[in-house]
Write an enzyme that holds these catalytic residues in place. Sequence first.
Site, short mmCIF file in Angstrom:
data_model
loop_
_atom_site.label_atom_id
_atom_site.label_comp_id
_atom_site.label_asym_id
_atom_site.label_seq_id
_atom_site.Cartn_x
_atom_site.Cartn_y
_atom_site.Cartn_z
N ASP A 13 0.81 -1.23 0.00
CA ASP A 13 0.00 0.00 0.00
C ASP A 13 0.84 1.27 0.00
O ASP A 13 0.46 2.29 0.59
CB ASP A 13 -0.96 0.02 1.21
CG ASP A 13 -1.88 -1.17 1.21
OD1 ASP A 13 -2.21 -1.66 0.11
OD2 ASP A 13 -2.27 -1.62 2.31
N HIS A 41 -4.93 -1.47 -5.55
CA HIS A 41 -4.08 -0.38 -6.08
C HIS A 41 -4.99 0.79 -6.46
O HIS A 41 -5.78 0.69 -7.39
CB HIS A 41 -3.28 -0.87 -7.29
CG HIS A 41 -2.25 -1.91 -6.92
ND1 HIS A 41 -1.40 -2.49 -7.82
CD2 HIS A 41 -1.94 -2.46 -5.72
CE1 HIS A 41 -0.62 -3.35 -7.19
NE2 HIS A 41 -0.94 -3.36 -5.92
#
EC number: 6.3.4.4
Length: 428
Positions: A13, A41
Amino acid sequence: MTVTAVIGAQWGDEGKGKVVDTLARHADVVIRYNGGNNAGHTIQNQHGTFRLHLLPSGIFHPAAQCVIGPGVVVNPDVFLAEVADVERVGMPTVGRLWLSDRAHLIFPHHILIDELEEAARGGSSHGTTKQGIWPVYSDKAGRVGIRVGDLLEERHLAEQVAYLAERKSAVLRGVYRNEPVEAGELLAACTRWAGRLRPYITDTHPLVQEALRADRGVLLEGQLGVMRDLDWGLYPFVTSSTTLPGGASAGAGIPPYRITRVLGVAKAYTTAVGSGPMPTELNDATGERIRDLGQEFGATTRRPRRCGWFDGVAARFAAEIAGFTHLAVMKVDVFDSFEQIRVAVAYRLDGRTIHAVPHTAAMARVEPVYEDLPGWRCSTHGARHLGDLPIEARTFLRRIEEIVGVPIALVGVGPDREDMIYCQEGWA
Ligand code: GDP
Ligand code: IMO
Ligand code: MG
């Protein structure tokens, strides 16, 4: 042209999606090379905000060919839902989105086994995304997996599915006291998927080779980060694929020496979802402040992310293992209101000072050694050049460069595609 591997430098992340979406405007081919829809994403651009789990983050540049490589594990229903999402905003997929016939398929029983195993672990669960990732990679390594290309080979598929159903039923009944899987149901799902996936399924090898031969721009998009790599991450609190550039080579089908740039993507701080050691974690008001300002909630599971200061030891370790040639530091804007910022520069372990990530059990005992840096207390949001940043922010970035030992090429100052500072030639 360049072949750039975009690698998570921390616990995942880090902003890989945004970086790939930004860089893909100059890419001819964008390849996802590992993991599955455990990924989330996030991309924010003129088409909206998207959380891609499977499609390469270059999908919003119609001139880019997008490839899901052999190293990826594919949940066809997630794939098809994402195709519908991007087509809804006018992005074509047929003829430019390709699914490797060598990629492995995630079936409902993989997800079920992931859930049952997490439940069985109780308080010591790993906190997986429950998307069937380890069960499908286990089947792959155990050589009973079913691949995308098998969907188009009816006779062969029926034999494989019959064996798989028998073996998985034995596990479900014997280990988890659960219902068996029916070969007929698996085959019915395969038939449904085959029809809809057919336009995307291909041998990606010729396309990738042609791109290399013609010296086109290629982006390799990684899933997760080095600290969750199967070999070098904090095992067993890892994923089941290789997050490193070596994984990019194998998972995309590109010789290692053809990768010209390895871009490590880090955040200005650290976050993690799921269990395992995280030395700089802040279980206090500062951690909550970072979570609020950075909107640190899982893109896949919406779980609150664990937040803490930038871990320079883990980032340097990642840079060494992955061989970052460049670094992207994202979310610098999240610190805009902070008076002071801390960066871990070493760990204390059993009375010694260390500068690398030790074995997991020892990692759970380390205490970070911090260096304090002054905050800048003004907005960096509209900055487009390093010179637009306040001196304290530039000092912070210079210190990260020194600690990690890698030059910074990109700096993120907001979630939008345009919120990026290019620090070097050749990236803008
Ligand atoms: P990935 O899995 O590495 O692609 O990262 P995620 O998408 O899971 O998480 C990154 C989050 O940070 C997303 O919500 C992005 O929109 C956001 N983001 C990325 N870069 C920046 C940045 O520079 N500033 C801010 N404020 N947000 C960013
Ligand atoms: P992106 O690509 C953050 C974490 C899970 C768990 C561990 C294993 O968006 O960075 P898995 O489902 O892979 O078996 O879970 O890895 N995890 C992620 N954390 N970002 C991700 O993906 C993740 N994918 C898996 O929380 O700790
Ligand atoms: Mg993510």
